[in-house]
Design a protein around this motif. Structure first.
Motif, short mmCIF file in Angstrom:
data_model
loop_
_atom_site.label_atom_id
_atom_site.label_comp_id
_atom_site.label_asym_id
_atom_site.label_seq_id
_atom_site.Cartn_x
_atom_site.Cartn_y
_atom_site.Cartn_z
N LEU A 187 0.75 -1.09 0.07
CA LEU A 187 -0.06 0.08 -0.18
C LEU A 187 0.84 1.53 -0.08
O LEU A 187 0.60 2.14 -0.62
N GLU A 188 1.92 1.27 0.58
CA GLU A 188 2.89 2.41 0.47
C GLU A 188 3.43 2.54 -0.84
O GLU A 188 3.51 3.89 -1.07
N GLU A 189 3.83 1.52 -1.44
CA GLU A 189 4.40 1.67 -2.62
C GLU A 189 2.94 2.27 -3.73
O GLU A 189 3.26 2.88 -4.63
N MET A 190 1.81 1.63 -3.61
CA MET A 190 0.82 2.08 -4.29
C MET A 190 0.47 3.42 -4.25
O MET A 190 -0.11 4.05 -5.10
N GLY A 191 0.54 3.99 -2.82
CA GLY A 191 0.44 5.26 -2.63
C GLY A 191 0.96 6.25 -3.52
O GLY A 191 0.45 7.26 -3.95
N LYS A 192 2.22 6.07 -3.77
CA LYS A 192 3.07 6.90 -4.66
C LYS A 192 2.60 6.77 -6.07
O LYS A 192 2.45 7.78 -6.69
N ILE A 193 2.28 5.53 -6.56
CA ILE A 193 1.75 5.27 -7.93
C ILE A 193 0.20 6.12 -8.01
O ILE A 193 -0.03 6.89 -9.05
N PHE A 194 -0.57 5.98 -6.86
CA PHE A 194 -2.08 6.61 -6.85
C PHE A 194 -1.71 8.07 -6.94
O PHE A 194 -2.54 8.82 -7.49
N ALA A 195 -0.72 8.62 -6.37
CA ALA A 195 -0.56 10.09 -6.39
C ALA A 195 -0.34 10.83 -7.77
O ALA A 195 -0.79 11.77 -7.89
N ILE A 196 0.52 9.92 -8.74
CA ILE A 196 0.48 10.32 -9.98
C ILE A 196 -0.83 10.31 -10.61
O ILE A 196 -1.21 11.17 -11.41
N PHE A 197 -1.78 9.14 -10.70
CA PHE A 197 -2.92 9.13 -11.05
C PHE A 197 -3.90 10.07 -10.89
O PHE A 197 -4.56 11.02 -11.42
N VAL A 198 -3.97 10.47 -9.34
CA VAL A 198 -4.86 11.38 -8.88
C VAL A 198 -4.54 12.98 -9.36
O VAL A 198 -5.30 13.69 -9.64
N ASP A 199 -3.18 13.24 -9.48
CA ASP A 199 -2.78 14.42 -9.99
C ASP A 199 -3.30 14.58 -11.24
O ASP A 199 -3.59 15.64 -11.79
N GLY A 200 -3.19 13.45 -12.19
CA GLY A 200 -3.76 13.51 -13.48
C GLY A 200 -5.08 13.90 -13.47
O GLY A 200 -5.75 14.58 -14.32
N CYS A 201 -5.94 13.30 -12.67
CA CYS A 201 -7.48 13.51 -12.67
C CYS A 201 -7.84 15.07 -12.17
O CYS A 201 -8.60 15.50 -12.70
#
Length: 171
Positions: A63-77
């Motif tokens: 979940l920590e690793e995915m949090g960094k990836i989610f941040a990129i996706f969230v920024d795009g949205c």
């Protein structure tokens, strides 16, 4: 412009170029349709041989690793002004994607593919499995044009609509 029948897209999130291509496509399409994007990740089942504390550590690290990836996706949205929701489930990935699409009343699943057709013929792929088993339409995003952030005229020609502008840092 709100298009009838397209209200919610499910986008499986992972740390792959195929996933990032799917994200860019989904955000652009959601912006055009006025749809919401469900950013989804399923972390796989963990062996019963591992202690409960060990499983907890594995899940926390994932979940920590995915949090960094989610941040990129969230920024795009956010940059595109697209409504989004983050959903994380545990389970076999293909089954979890299909279930999440149903549970969240998604109109479409948007996934990337690595494009290795010969390996898929022998081994199958997550995208193939989801597209065969899902009752929800699955859009498979393949290779893109040569522009660095998928916003050039080649993308406009291929996708038939303009990808959301200014997503350079979110790509």
């Amino acid at each position: 412009m709100k298009l009838p029948g397209f209200n919610t897209f499910l986008v499986p999130v992972n740390n792959s170029e195929a996933g990032r291509r799917a994200k860019r496509y989904a955000i652009a399409l959601a912006k055009q349709c006025g749809a919401k994007v469900i950013l989804f990740h399923a972390h796989g089942l963990i062996s019963g041989r591992i202690s409960p504390d060990g499983r907890e550590q594995i899940i926390r690290k994932n979940l920590e690793e995915m949090g960094k990836i989610f941040a990129i996706f969230v920024d795009g949205c956010r940059e595109a002004g697209v409504e989004f929701e983050i959903v994380v489930e545990q389970g076999a990935t293909a089954d979890a994607i299909i279930t999440a699409a149903s549970d969240h009343a998604c109109d479409m699943i948007i996934m990337g593919t690595k494009g290795n057709a010969s390996a898929r013929k022998i081994l199958g792929s997550l995208t193939d499995t989801v597209s065969k088993q899902s009752s929800v339409p699955v859009v498979v995003v393949g290779e893109e044009c040569e522009c660095s952030n998928s916003c050039g005229s080649s993308c406009l020609h291929k996708w038939r609509f303009a990808p959301a502008a200014n997503l350079q840092h979110a790509c």
